[in-house]
Design an enzyme around this catalytic site. Structure first.
Site, PDB file in Angstrom:
ATOM      1  N   VAL A 138      18.239 -18.594   4.509  1.00 28.20           N
ATOM      2  CA  VAL A 138      17.618 -17.313   4.877  1.00 28.20           C
ATOM      3  C   VAL A 138      17.560 -17.186   6.401  1.00 28.20           C
ATOM      4  O   VAL A 138      18.050 -16.231   6.989  1.00 28.20           O
ATOM      5  CB  VAL A 138      16.202 -17.208   4.274  1.00 28.20           C
ATOM      6  CG1 VAL A 138      15.522 -15.927   4.722  1.00 28.20           C
ATOM      7  CG2 VAL A 138      16.266 -17.279   2.748  1.00 28.20           C
ATOM      8  N   ASP A 177      13.551 -25.180  13.814  1.00 24.71           N
ATOM      9  CA  ASP A 177      13.631 -25.996  12.603  1.00 24.71           C
ATOM     10  C   ASP A 177      13.250 -27.432  12.946  1.00 24.71           C
ATOM     11  O   ASP A 177      13.590 -27.923  14.021  1.00 24.71           O
ATOM     12  CB  ASP A 177      15.054 -25.955  12.013  1.00 24.71           C
ATOM     13  CG  ASP A 177      15.068 -26.326  10.544  1.00 24.71           C
ATOM     14  OD1 ASP A 177      15.346 -25.454   9.702  1.00 24.71           O
ATOM     15  OD2 ASP A 177      14.748 -27.500  10.245  1.00 24.71           O
ATOM     16  N   LYS A 184      20.219 -29.849  12.385  1.00 28.03           N
ATOM     17  CA  LYS A 184      20.518 -28.405  12.302  1.00 28.03           C
ATOM     18  C   LYS A 184      20.439 -27.797  13.707  1.00 28.03           C
ATOM     19  O   LYS A 184      21.305 -27.025  14.116  1.00 28.03           O
ATOM     20  CB  LYS A 184      19.516 -27.705  11.374  1.00 28.03           C
ATOM     21  CG  LYS A 184      19.741 -27.954   9.905  1.00 28.03           C
ATOM     22  CD  LYS A 184      18.791 -27.140   9.043  1.00 28.03           C
ATOM     23  CE  LYS A 184      19.101 -27.337   7.560  1.00 28.03           C
ATOM     24  NZ  LYS A 184      17.936 -26.988   6.708  1.00 28.03           N
ATOM     25  N   THR A 241      10.054 -22.287  -0.085  1.00 30.62           N
ATOM     26  CA  THR A 241       8.833 -22.319  -0.919  1.00 30.62           C
ATOM     27  C   THR A 241       9.240 -22.774  -2.322  1.00 30.62           C
ATOM     28  O   THR A 241       9.428 -21.960  -3.220  1.00 30.62           O
ATOM     29  CB  THR A 241       8.187 -20.919  -0.964  1.00 30.62           C
ATOM     30  OG1 THR A 241       9.221 -19.956  -1.250  1.00 30.62           O
ATOM     31  CG2 THR A 241       7.531 -20.566   0.357  1.00 30.62           C
ATOM     32  N   CYS A 275      15.992 -19.937  -6.248  1.00 30.52           N
ATOM     33  CA  CYS A 275      15.258 -18.680  -6.438  1.00 30.52           C
ATOM     34  C   CYS A 275      14.892 -18.421  -7.898  1.00 30.52           C
ATOM     35  O   CYS A 275      13.731 -18.500  -8.267  1.00 30.52           O
ATOM     36  CB  CYS A 275      16.085 -17.537  -5.880  1.00 30.52           C
ATOM     37  SG  CYS A 275      16.688 -17.879  -4.222  1.00 30.52           S
ATOM     38  N   ARG A 334      20.866 -27.270  -5.448  1.00 25.98           N
ATOM     39  CA  ARG A 334      19.432 -27.150  -5.679  1.00 25.98           C
ATOM     40  C   ARG A 334      19.168 -26.618  -7.085  1.00 25.98           C
ATOM     41  O   ARG A 334      19.702 -25.574  -7.462  1.00 25.98           O
ATOM     42  CB  ARG A 334      18.792 -26.243  -4.626  1.00 25.98           C
ATOM     43  CG  ARG A 334      18.755 -26.879  -3.237  1.00 25.98           C
ATOM     44  CD  ARG A 334      18.255 -25.940  -2.186  1.00 25.98           C
ATOM     45  NE  ARG A 334      19.095 -24.764  -2.039  1.00 25.98           N
ATOM     46  CZ  ARG A 334      18.765 -23.733  -1.247  1.00 25.98           C
ATOM     47  NH1 ARG A 334      17.612 -23.746  -0.611  1.00 25.98           N
ATOM     48  NH2 ARG A 334      19.578 -22.700  -1.128  1.00 25.98           N
TER      49      ARG A 334
HETATM   50  N1  SAJ Z   1      23.152 -16.886 -13.793  1.00 27.28           N
HETATM   51  C1  SAJ Z   1      23.367 -16.847 -15.183  1.00 27.28           C
HETATM   52  N2  SAJ Z   1      23.665 -15.644 -15.755  1.00 27.28           N
HETATM   53  C2  SAJ Z   1      23.744 -14.495 -15.018  1.00 27.28           C
HETATM   54  C3  SAJ Z   1      23.504 -14.556 -13.608  1.00 27.28           C
HETATM   55  C4  SAJ Z   1      23.210 -15.769 -13.018  1.00 27.28           C
HETATM   56  O1  SAJ Z   1      23.306 -17.856 -15.873  1.00 27.28           O
HETATM   57  O2  SAJ Z   1      24.041 -13.451 -15.595  1.00 27.28           O
HETATM   58  C5  SAJ Z   1      22.822 -18.164 -13.166  1.00 27.28           C
HETATM   59  C6  SAJ Z   1      23.781 -18.562 -12.021  1.00 27.28           C
HETATM   60  O3  SAJ Z   1      24.876 -19.259 -12.491  1.00 27.28           O
HETATM   61  C7  SAJ Z   1      22.877 -19.436 -11.149  1.00 27.28           C
HETATM   62  C8  SAJ Z   1      21.520 -18.779 -11.304  1.00 27.28           C
HETATM   63  O4  SAJ Z   1      21.572 -18.010 -12.512  1.00 27.28           O
HETATM   64  O5  SAJ Z   1      22.827 -20.750 -11.642  1.00 27.28           O
HETATM   65  C9  SAJ Z   1      21.123 -17.866 -10.142  1.00 27.28           C
HETATM   66  O6  SAJ Z   1      22.201 -17.050  -9.882  1.00 27.28           O
HETATM   67  P1  SAJ Z   1      22.064 -15.759  -8.921  1.00 27.28           P
HETATM   68  O7  SAJ Z   1      23.309 -15.008  -9.010  1.00 27.28           O
HETATM   69  O8  SAJ Z   1      20.850 -15.052  -9.238  1.00 27.28           O
HETATM   70  O9  SAJ Z   1      22.007 -16.377  -7.505  1.00 27.28           O
HETATM   71  P2  SAJ Z   1      20.960 -16.832  -6.419  1.00 27.28           P
HETATM   72  O10 SAJ Z   1      19.867 -17.611  -7.021  1.00 27.28           O
HETATM   73  O11 SAJ Z   1      21.779 -17.481  -5.380  1.00 27.28           O
HETATM   74  O12 SAJ Z   1      20.392 -15.465  -5.816  1.00 27.28           O
HETATM   75  C10 SAJ Z   1      19.305 -14.810  -6.386  1.00 27.28           C
HETATM   76  C11 SAJ Z   1      19.609 -13.328  -6.312  1.00 27.28           C
HETATM   77  N3  SAJ Z   1      18.525 -12.617  -6.955  1.00 27.28           N
HETATM   78  C12 SAJ Z   1      18.787 -11.553  -7.729  1.00 27.28           C
HETATM   79  O13 SAJ Z   1      19.901 -11.171  -7.947  1.00 27.28           O
HETATM   80  C13 SAJ Z   1      17.600 -10.861  -8.295  1.00 27.28           C
HETATM   81  C14 SAJ Z   1      19.710 -12.932  -4.847  1.00 27.28           C
HETATM   82  O14 SAJ Z   1      19.916 -11.559  -4.747  1.00 27.28           O
HETATM   83  C15 SAJ Z   1      18.388 -13.291  -4.151  1.00 27.28           C
HETATM   84  O15 SAJ Z   1      18.405 -12.956  -2.817  1.00 27.28           O
HETATM   85  C16 SAJ Z   1      18.179 -14.778  -4.293  1.00 27.28           C
HETATM   86  O16 SAJ Z   1      18.103 -15.107  -5.666  1.00 27.28           O
HETATM   87  C17 SAJ Z   1      16.872 -15.125  -3.605  1.00 27.28           C
HETATM   88  O17 SAJ Z   1      16.970 -15.625  -2.487  1.00 27.28           O
HETATM   89  O18 SAJ Z   1      15.833 -14.836  -4.164  1.00 27.28           O
END
Ligand code: SAJ
Length: 445
Positions: free
Chosen positions: A37, A56, A61, A112, A288, A353
Site C-alpha cells: 500500500v 519503514d 526496504k 493490520t 485482505c 501471505r
Molecule cells: N478468489 C477466489 N475467487 C474469486 C476471486 C478471488 O477464490 O472469484 C481468491 C483469489 O485467488 C485470492 C483471494 O481470493 O486467493 C483474494 O483475491 P482478490 O482478487 O480479492 O485479491 P486481493 O486480496 O489481492 O485484493 C483484494 C481486492 N478486494 C476486492 O476486490 C474487494 C482489492 O481490490 C483490495 O484492494 C485488496 O483486497 C485490499 O487491499 O483490501
C-alpha cells in the site's frame, strides 16, 4: 466547552497554512509503511510533484528505495520509483519520529493482520500512532489508509496521538481516513484510476484530505460523512467478496456431487444483470479477503451484533484446501510423482501471505504425500527455504494446480502426459488434458 477564540484563530491559521501547501504541492508527505500500500502511494505522490519520505522500520526496504530499487515487482512502479528518487522527490528513512516532525501530512499504511486465533492485531497501527504522537503533529494532517475495524481511526489512532502529544484531533491536528484499495498484480485497476473513498473528522479535515487526493487520483473521490463510514465501506467491500466467494465454493461442492460443471452455471448466471461472478477454488489468500472480515466480526461482537453469514463464509473459504486435498487423496497412490504448481495466493503475484496453496501443501505433508513444488515466481532455493522440495518442469503422474499463473499454459506442455491426472484447484483447464481433470465444481474425463 467552546474552543477559546485564540485557539480558534490558531486552528484556522493552521488549516489555511496546510491547505495552501497541499494545493501548491508544497506539503511534505510522510508515508508510514512501505509495503504493497505505502510504496505505490509514496511513488504516486512523488510522481505528481510532492516531496515524499517513505518511512519503514525495515532498513532493507529503506536502502532499496534510496537506491531507486522496487522490491514489489507486481506493482509496476519500477520506472516511476527510480525517477522520483533520482529527482530527489522520494527518499526513505527508518527514523520515524524524527522524520514525522519534518512532514506536513502523514499517511499511515501499516499492515493490520490477524493473529493465529483470527483476532485483529493492530500492534503496528498503535506503534505508528504512538510515533506520530511523540513527534507532536501540531497543524499536520494525519490520514489512515490501513484497513481497520469501524471506529478505529478516532478511538485508537486519534486517541494514542492525543495521549502522546496532548494535542486534540480536529483542533490541533487534522484527522482523516481513506481506506486503501490496492490490488496487487492488477495493471488495469491502478491507484490513480480507482475511485477513492475519503472522510474527515470534521469539515476542515475532510477538505484537506479531498484536496490532497485530488492532486494525484484521476478517478472520482467518494466522500462519506464520517471516519467510521469510510472504515465500514472497506469492511463491506472485502466481506462482500469473501461471502460471494464462499457461496460459489459451496455451490461448487454441490455441482461436483451431482456431476455438473460449475463454470457452465456461472457463465449462464452472468447473463442476469443482478449476478456478479465469483469463482470457486482452492481457497482465499492474501492480506485482505481472509483477514479484513475478522475485523468487522470482532467489532460487531464488541457491540453484541452477531454476523453468522460472514462467520460461516470465512469458515467455508478456509475449508477449500481440505476439499482439494480430498480430491488428491481420491486418486493418489504412494510412489506416484506429484507436483504442486503455485505457492502464491493468486495468479501473477509473488505473495504467499495466507496463501491457500501453502495450506494445501501443509495438509499434503501431514498425509505423507510425497510431492514437489514449482512456482514460476519462486527460485528453487526459495521453494526449499519454505520447506518444500523444488519441482522441475517434467511429466508428472499427478499435477495439482494451486495457483493459476498464466505461465501454466506453456509449462503444462512439459508437465502433462497422456496418463497425468490433474487436480485443478483453480479450474485453469477449460478442456480435458492428460487422463482426467478434477477441478473445483467440475470434472473433465
Ligand atoms: N478468489 C477466489 N475467487 C474469486 C476471486 C478471488 O477464490 O472469484 C481468491 C483469489 O485467488 C485470492 C483471494 O481470493 O486467493 C483474494 O483475491 P482478490 O482478487 O480479492 O485479491 P486481493 O486480496 O489481492 O485484493 C483484494 C481486492 N478486494 C476486492 O476486490 C474487494 C482489492 O481490490 C483490495 O484492494 C485488496 O483486497 C485490499 O487491499 O483490501
Amino acid at each position: 466547552m467552546p474552543v477559546p477564540i485564540r485557539k480558534q484563530y490558531f486552528k484556522m491559521n493552521n488549516y489555511f497554512k496546510i491547505l495552501e501547501k497541499i494545493k501548491h504541492k508544497k506539503a511534505r508527505i510522510g508515508v508510514i509503511g512501505q509495503g504493497y500500500v505505502g510504496l505505490p502511494l509514496s511513488v504516486c505522490f512523488a510522481k505528481n510533484g510532492f516531496s515524499v519520505t517513505g518511512l519503514d522500520v525495515d532498513k532493507k526496504k529503506v536502502q532499496a528505495i534510496n537506491r531507486g530499487e522496487n522490491y514489489l515487482p507486481e506493482m509496476g512502479i519500477d520506472r516511476d520509483l527510480k525517477k522520483a528518487v533520482r529527482q530527489g522527490r522520494l527518499r526513505a528513512s527508518s527514523e520515524i519520529i524524527l522524520e514525522v516532525k519534518g512532514q506536513d501530512v502523514i499517511i499511515i499504511c501499516v499492515p493490520t493482520p490477524v493473529d493465529k486465533k483470527k483476532k485483529p492485531d493492530i500492534s503496528l497501527l498503535k506503534k505508528a500512532s504512538s510515533d506520530i504522537g511523540l513527534a507532536e503533529p501540531k497543524g499536520k494532517l494525519i490520514v489512515n489508509e490501513s484497513t481497520v475495524a469501524p471506529l478505529t481511526t478516532l478511538s485508537i489512532v486519534g486517541k494514542i496521538i492525543t495521549q502522546k502529544s496532548r494535542l486534540k484531533p480536529g483542533v490541533d491536528f487534522f484527522l482523516a481516513c481513506s481506506p486503501e484499495r490496492i490490488n496487487p498484480g492488477d495493471s488495469e485497476h491502478r491507484l490513480e484510476n480507482t475511485p477513492k473513498v475519503v472522510a474527515g473528522l470534521g469539515l476542515r479535515d475532510l477538505q484537506l484530505v479531498k484536496t490532497l487526493y485530488k492532486q494525484v487520483i484521476k478517478a472520482p473521490l467518494v466522500t462519506v460523512g464520517s471516519l467510521v463510514a469510510a472504515e465500514t465501506v472497506k469492511m463491506l467491500e472485502n466481506s462482500y467478496r469473501a461471502v460471494n466467494i464462499a457461496l460459489i465454493n459451496e455451490l461448487a461442492k454441490f455441482c461436483q456431487k451431482i456431476n455438473i460443471d460449475v463454470l457452465e452455471i456461472i457463465e449462464a448466471a452472468k447473463s442476469k444483470w443482478t449476478f456478479q461472478a465469483h469463482w470457486p477454488g482452492i481457497g482465499v489468500g492474501g492480506h485482505c479477503i481472509p483477514v479484513d472480515p475478522y475485523y468487522l466480526l470482532a467489532e460487531a461482537k464488541r457491540h453484541g451484533v452477531k454476523m453468522p453469514v460472514l462467520e460461516k463464509a470465512m469458515a467455508e473459504n478456509e475449508s477449500m484446501p481440505r476439499f482439494v486435498l480430498d480430491q488428491i487423496l481420491s486418486v493418489y497412490q504412494p510412489g506416484q510423482k506429484v507436483l504442486v504448481y503455485g505457492l502464491a495466493y493468486k495468479r501473477g503475484v509473488k505473495d504467499i501471505r495466507e496463501s491457500p496453496a501453502l495450506e494445501l501443501c501443509r495438509l499434503m505433508k501431514k498425509k505423507q504425500i510425497n510431492f514437489a513444488v514449482y512456482d514460476p515466481y519462486f527460485r528453487a532455493a526459495e521453494v526449499k527455504n519454505l520447506g518444500f522440495e523444488p519441482g522441475k518442469l517434467e511429466a508428472v503422474d499427478i499435477l495439482v494446480v494451486a495457483t493459476d499463473h498464466s505461465q501454466l499454459k506453456e509449462d503444462a506442455k512439459k508437465l502433462i502426459s497422456k496418463k497425468t491426472i490433474i487436480i485443478d484447484g483453480r479450474n485453469f483447464f477449460k478442456e480435458k488434458v492428460g487422463s482426467k481433470v478434477i477441478g473445483v465444481g467440475r470434472r473433465l474425463e
